[in-house]
Design an enzyme around this catalytic site. Structure first.
Site: not given
Length: 313
Positions: A8, A87-88
């Site tokens: 992101t 981030t995942d």
């Protein structure tokens, strides 16, 4: 060294007001750095390792990261390595890197919850904070920096889907925070790398493989049965099932029907490790545990740990 992998933090959306409908991994890491004025004087060299959405993180990118980070850390002039990441799966990558590299120098992973095109993106501040942490004299090992907090690789977990401060370190708490360009430490940092060199044998095994040993993650819940386990065992001819991590309820309890199926799997040579689906706390070991305890790791990290252990078998 700053290594980019997408995520992101490198994402773009069609409108500045759109914080969720973006495409991850669109902005080159060098372009991103050039757009952050606070980094103008920072002694950074950049390298693009991958350009992906971290939900798609896999062995190939992990191997490239391990190779390049190890090579850079061995250079005397390199003080630290920073990695931009989605981030995942950042918690999984952080745990993997700490397990395989055990670096005495800091390896700082950072990220963003909003794309680079957002009206108020969080990526530039997170990257600026990551540089501060990378230059901090007390920094050691692999850490994750996000929303002004510094988290250790073993403890960090993504706990929110949308907030800018999406990460937590559970009972342990964060290692430190970054305040106006200064690190304030809360507790001792992981010193695993101080007295030990790279675990070169484990690293060599990891870099030589074409796929990780197959370890699946299953959750125990009300009305659970063993059908998923039996299905996995039935498909072993396609790709051998080597391990199962079960996220149990509470302090590692597992539904009786699922326990039976997991016992059958163990009888067929499949390693089973036990974690809890609870966000905080850990499975407290006791004689009544149905399966081998995962040592307090979260389910996703326990899966990686078991896969790495199986490389030695």
């Amino acid at each position: 060294m700053l290594l980019g992998t997408g995520g992101t933090i490198a994402g773009r959306a069609a409108e500045a007001a759109d914080n969720v409908g973006y495409v991850a991994g669109q902005v080159d890491v060098a372009e991103f750095v050039a757009a952050v004025p606070a980094l103008d004087e920072a002694p950074l060299d950049v390298e693009q390792i991958a350009q992906i959405d971290s939900k798609d993180m896999g062995l190939g990118v992990w191997q490239a990261l391990v190779r390049r980070i190890a090579a850079h850390l061995e250079r005397q002039e390199v003080k630290a390595v920073i990695v931009t990441h989605g981030t995942d799966t950042i918690e999984e990558t952080a745990f993997l890197l700490q397990s395989l590299l055990r670096p005495a120098k800091p390896v700082v992973l950072t990220c963003a919850m909003r794309p680079s095109t957002a009206l108020m993106p969080d990526g530039p501040q997170n990257l600026s904070d990551a540089v501060v942490v990378a230059r901090y004299e007390g920094a050691v090992g692999v850490v994750v920096v996000c929303a002004g907090q510094v988290h250790g690789a073993r403890d960090v977990a993504k706990v929110h889907t949308y907030r800018l401060d999406a990460f937590d370190s559970g009972d342990a708490g964060p290692l430190a925070c970054v305040e106006e360009g200064r690190v304030r430490a809360f507790r001792n940092w992981d010193s695993a790398g101080e007295d030990r060199p790279f675990d070169t044998k484990a690293r060599a095994r990891f870099l030589a493989i074409k796929e990780l040993p197959r370890v699946e993650l299953i959750t125990s819940h009300a009305d659970a049965d063993g059908s998923l386990v039996r299905g996995l065992l039935a498909l072993r001819h396609e790709r051998p099932l080597r391990g199962i991590v079960v996220a149990g309820t509470g302090n590692g309890t597992v539904h009786s029907a699922l326990t039976k199926a997991l016992n059958d799997a163990q009888a067929q040579g499949v390693r089973v490790r036990l974690t809890s689906r609870c966000v905080n706390g850990r499975v407290v070991p006791h004689p009544g545990l149905a399966f081998e305890d995962a040592g307090g790791l979260s389910p996703v990290k326990a899966r990686l740990a078991l896969a790495l252990d199986l490389l030695e078998v």
